[in-house]
Design an enzyme around this catalytic site. Structure first.
Site, PDB file in Angstrom:
ATOM      1  N   ASP A 134       0.855  -1.185   0.000  1.00 50.08           N
ATOM      2  CA  ASP A 134       0.000   0.000   0.000  1.00 50.08           C
ATOM      3  C   ASP A 134       0.891   1.235   0.000  1.00 50.08           C
ATOM      4  O   ASP A 134       2.095   1.154   0.256  1.00 50.08           O
ATOM      5  CB  ASP A 134      -0.873  -0.027   1.272  1.00 50.08           C
ATOM      6  CG  ASP A 134      -1.754   1.198   1.398  1.00 50.08           C
ATOM      7  OD1 ASP A 134      -2.453   1.535   0.426  1.00 50.08           O
ATOM      8  OD2 ASP A 134      -1.736   1.848   2.456  1.00 50.08           O
ATOM      9  N   SER A 135       0.266   2.380  -0.247  1.00 51.46           N
ATOM     10  CA  SER A 135       1.010   3.638  -0.212  1.00 51.46           C
ATOM     11  C   SER A 135       1.451   3.992   1.213  1.00 51.46           C
ATOM     12  O   SER A 135       2.329   4.818   1.396  1.00 51.46           O
ATOM     13  CB  SER A 135       0.114   4.759  -0.739  1.00 51.46           C
ATOM     14  OG  SER A 135      -1.091   4.793   0.000  1.00 51.46           O
ATOM     15  N   TYR A 162      -0.473   8.619  -2.163  1.00 49.70           N
ATOM     16  CA  TYR A 162      -0.440   8.387  -3.599  1.00 49.70           C
ATOM     17  C   TYR A 162      -1.690   8.990  -4.268  1.00 49.70           C
ATOM     18  O   TYR A 162      -1.700   9.243  -5.462  1.00 49.70           O
ATOM     19  CB  TYR A 162      -0.438   6.879  -3.898  1.00 49.70           C
ATOM     20  CG  TYR A 162       0.891   6.160  -3.729  1.00 49.70           C
ATOM     21  CD1 TYR A 162       1.956   6.705  -3.023  1.00 49.70           C
ATOM     22  CD2 TYR A 162       1.063   4.893  -4.296  1.00 49.70           C
ATOM     23  CE1 TYR A 162       3.152   6.012  -2.876  1.00 49.70           C
ATOM     24  CE2 TYR A 162       2.252   4.196  -4.164  1.00 49.70           C
ATOM     25  CZ  TYR A 162       3.301   4.753  -3.449  1.00 49.70           C
ATOM     26  OH  TYR A 162       4.471   4.057  -3.320  1.00 49.70           O
ATOM     27  N   GLY A 163      -2.731   9.173  -3.470  1.00 47.13           N
ATOM     28  CA  GLY A 163      -4.047   9.544  -4.004  1.00 47.13           C
ATOM     29  C   GLY A 163      -4.112  10.889  -4.690  1.00 47.13           C
ATOM     30  O   GLY A 163      -5.103  11.223  -5.333  1.00 47.13           O
ATOM     31  N   CYS A 207      -3.885  -1.119  -2.024  1.00 45.43           N
ATOM     32  CA  CYS A 207      -4.156   0.303  -2.227  1.00 45.43           C
ATOM     33  C   CYS A 207      -5.020   0.501  -3.473  1.00 45.43           C
ATOM     34  O   CYS A 207      -4.626   0.102  -4.577  1.00 45.43           O
ATOM     35  CB  CYS A 207      -2.822   1.024  -2.395  1.00 45.43           C
ATOM     36  SG  CYS A 207      -2.991   2.776  -2.716  1.00 45.43           S
ATOM     37  N   ASN A 208      -6.155   1.121  -3.290  1.00 41.58           N
ATOM     38  CA  ASN A 208      -7.055   1.382  -4.426  1.00 41.58           C
ATOM     39  C   ASN A 208      -6.376   2.247  -5.480  1.00 41.58           C
ATOM     40  O   ASN A 208      -6.536   2.035  -6.678  1.00 41.58           O
ATOM     41  CB  ASN A 208      -8.311   2.081  -3.931  1.00 41.58           C
ATOM     42  CG  ASN A 208      -9.195   1.173  -3.122  1.00 41.58           C
ATOM     43  OD1 ASN A 208     -10.152   0.619  -3.622  1.00 41.58           O
ATOM     44  ND2 ASN A 208      -8.868   0.987  -1.852  1.00 41.58           N
ATOM     45  N   THR A 209      -5.620   3.240  -5.025  1.00 44.88           N
ATOM     46  CA  THR A 209      -4.980   4.162  -5.959  1.00 44.88           C
ATOM     47  C   THR A 209      -3.946   3.420  -6.814  1.00 44.88           C
ATOM     48  O   THR A 209      -3.841   3.651  -8.022  1.00 44.88           O
ATOM     49  CB  THR A 209      -4.332   5.325  -5.184  1.00 44.88           C
ATOM     50  OG1 THR A 209      -5.332   5.925  -4.354  1.00 44.88           O
ATOM     51  CG2 THR A 209      -3.757   6.359  -6.107  1.00 44.88           C
ATOM     52  N   GLU A 222      -6.952   9.101   9.651  1.00 39.57           N
ATOM     53  CA  GLU A 222      -5.611   9.064  10.251  1.00 39.57           C
ATOM     54  C   GLU A 222      -5.571   9.856  11.554  1.00 39.57           C
ATOM     55  O   GLU A 222      -4.793   9.549  12.462  1.00 39.57           O
ATOM     56  CB  GLU A 222      -4.561   9.549   9.247  1.00 39.57           C
ATOM     57  CG  GLU A 222      -4.416   8.552   8.124  1.00 39.57           C
ATOM     58  CD  GLU A 222      -3.163   8.705   7.281  1.00 39.57           C
ATOM     59  OE1 GLU A 222      -2.324   9.555   7.599  1.00 39.57           O
ATOM     60  OE2 GLU A 222      -3.055   7.956   6.291  1.00 39.57           O
ATOM     61  N   CYS A 273     -11.251   2.998  -0.768  1.00 35.30           N
ATOM     62  CA  CYS A 273      -9.994   3.523  -0.245  1.00 35.30           C
ATOM     63  C   CYS A 273      -9.674   2.735   1.018  1.00 35.30           C
ATOM     64  O   CYS A 273     -10.586   2.408   1.789  1.00 35.30           O
ATOM     65  CB  CYS A 273     -10.152   5.015   0.085  1.00 35.30           C
ATOM     66  SG  CYS A 273      -8.729   5.701   0.945  1.00 35.30           S
ATOM     67  N   THR A 274      -8.400   2.438   1.194  1.00 31.90           N
ATOM     68  CA  THR A 274      -7.978   1.598   2.332  1.00 31.90           C
ATOM     69  C   THR A 274      -8.488   2.100   3.676  1.00 31.90           C
ATOM     70  O   THR A 274      -8.705   1.320   4.589  1.00 31.90           O
ATOM     71  CB  THR A 274      -6.440   1.588   2.408  1.00 31.90           C
ATOM     72  OG1 THR A 274      -5.968   2.930   2.234  1.00 31.90           O
ATOM     73  CG2 THR A 274      -5.846   0.683   1.369  1.00 31.90           C
ATOM     74  N   HIS A 275      -8.638   3.414   3.793  1.00 32.61           N
ATOM     75  CA  HIS A 275      -8.976   3.993   5.096  1.00 32.61           C
ATOM     76  C   HIS A 275     -10.455   3.884   5.461  1.00 32.61           C
ATOM     77  O   HIS A 275     -10.823   3.983   6.621  1.00 32.61           O
ATOM     78  CB  HIS A 275      -8.610   5.484   5.103  1.00 32.61           C
ATOM     79  CG  HIS A 275      -7.142   5.758   5.058  1.00 32.61           C
ATOM     80  ND1 HIS A 275      -6.291   5.175   4.134  1.00 32.61           N
ATOM     81  CD2 HIS A 275      -6.364   6.557   5.835  1.00 32.61           C
ATOM     82  CE1 HIS A 275      -5.068   5.615   4.334  1.00 32.61           C
ATOM     83  NE2 HIS A 275      -5.080   6.448   5.360  1.00 32.61           N
TER      84      HIS A 275
HETATM   85  N1  DGL Z   1      -4.123   3.812   0.156  1.00 28.11           N
HETATM   86  C1  DGL Z   1      -4.776   4.847  -0.600  1.00 28.11           C
HETATM   87  C2  DGL Z   1      -5.984   4.246  -1.332  1.00 28.11           C
HETATM   88  O1  DGL Z   1      -6.516   3.204  -0.981  1.00 28.11           O
HETATM   89  C3  DGL Z   1      -5.183   6.012   0.272  1.00 28.11           C
HETATM   90  C4  DGL Z   1      -4.019   6.831   0.787  1.00 28.11           C
HETATM   91  C5  DGL Z   1      -3.233   7.512  -0.312  1.00 28.11           C
HETATM   92  O2  DGL Z   1      -3.738   8.482  -0.923  1.00 28.11           O
HETATM   93  O3  DGL Z   1      -2.108   7.100  -0.574  1.00 28.11           O
HETATM   94  O4  DGL Z   1      -6.426   4.796  -2.296  1.00 28.11           O
END
Ligand code: DGL
Length: 288
Positions: free
Chosen positions: A32-33, A64-65, A95-97, A175, A207-209
């Site tokens: 993940d990012s 990364y988003g 990570c979705n991004t 976060e 998104c992971t969060h």
């Molecule tokens: N992990 C990213 C996602 O799932 C979210 C955090 C980021 O922007 O890097 O898209």
């Protein structure tokens, strides 16, 4: 010895080593990012409690988003190199991004290895869930701009209405630990407004969060079913490992390793919130 074990010819006369058993002990590589992908690790630990797992979070370069496709591809391939060096048996793009922008390049690099990702799994689960064929997606700006969720859904059903909403503020709020805070509630309400106007019955937490916001989102959208890509990705990972004969069923004390490119202040606190348990082995490594 399990019936599916295959013996290594070189050792057949001395110490027979079951190759399949060794392969099964190799870890799953999850990345993940940053810290968010730990929601996927948590789901994998629950669904596949006998698997060894290596996690890489690019905490030095998160988020990364908000970055471009080219940058995300470069960073992601560096992470994949690191995980391949650690002899992983499958890759999970948590990570979705990353999945939205670098999935193709990652699969090219991984060759025959199974590569599972949150977007394919989330899109499939959303299609299986919706009754009125109207799906909402909340995600980062880059994921929304890539149109990856809509493409994955329309590849299977071109008639589905897909409404996406970039929800970048929610990343920071999670976060910050404001999971049940009035500011987060109002932000969620604002982001969901256009999706609810369009009468979605299914919402992908893209998104992971966002799985950490499930209780709050449920209150704000009580008639909508939530798709948690962490859970659906763990499920497809289990299927892929079973299909390739790599499912570990003989490992009662699995090894979990966490690698990050920086250990920022409060990393452990935030990480443990995502993971739902303590993180013992955290190691810092530089990439690139
Ligand atoms: N992990 C990213 C996602 O799932 C979210 C955090 C980021 O922007 O890097 O898209």
């Amino acid at each position: 010895m399990s019936s599916e074990s295959v013996y290594n010819d070189h050792h057949i006369d001395s110490y027979p080593i079951p190759i399949m058993s060794i392969s099964k002990q190799r870890p799953i590589g999850v990345f993940d990012s940053g810290v968010g992908g730990l929601t996927n690790v948590r789901a994998l630990m629950e669904r596949l409690p006998m698997e060894n797992i290596i996690y890489f979070g690019d905490t030095a370069r998160v988020p990364y988003g908000t970055k471009s496709r080219a940058t995300i591809e470069t960073f992601s391939l560096q992470i994949v190199d690191f995980l391949l060096e650690h002899d992983v048996k499958a890759l999970v793009i948590a990570c979705n991004t990353i999945a939205a922008t670098a999935g193709t390049k990652i699969r090219q690099k991984a060759g025959n290895m199974s590569v599972l990702d949150v977007i394919s799994a989330g899109a499939e689960a959303a299609l299986a869930t919706t009754r009125n064929n109207k799906i909402g997606i909340i995600a980062t700006n880059t994921t929304v701009n890539s149109n990856a969720y809509a493409r994955a859904i329309h590849a299977q059903n071109a008639d589905t209405l897909v409404r996406t909403q970039a929800s970048p503020l929610l990343v920071s709020l999670v976060e910050e630990g404001w999971l049940d805070h009035e500011v987060t509630r109002l932000t969620v309400r604002e982001y969901l407004k256009p999706l609810l106007v369009d009468d979605i019955d299914t919402l992908v937490l893209g998104c992971t969060h966002f799985p950490l916001l499930k209780p709050l989102i449920r209150q704000e959208a009580p008639n909508v079913t939530l798709v948690d890509s962490a859970i659906t990705t763990a499920e497809v990972t289990a299927q892929a490992l079973a299909e390739t004969g790599l499912l570990n069923t003989d490992n009662p004390a699995p090894d979990y390793r966490f690698y990050v490119s920086d250990i920022p202040l409060r990393f452990r606190t935030i990480g443990e919130r995502f993971l739902g348990r303590s993180m013992e082995q955290i190691e810092m490594v530089g990439l690139g």
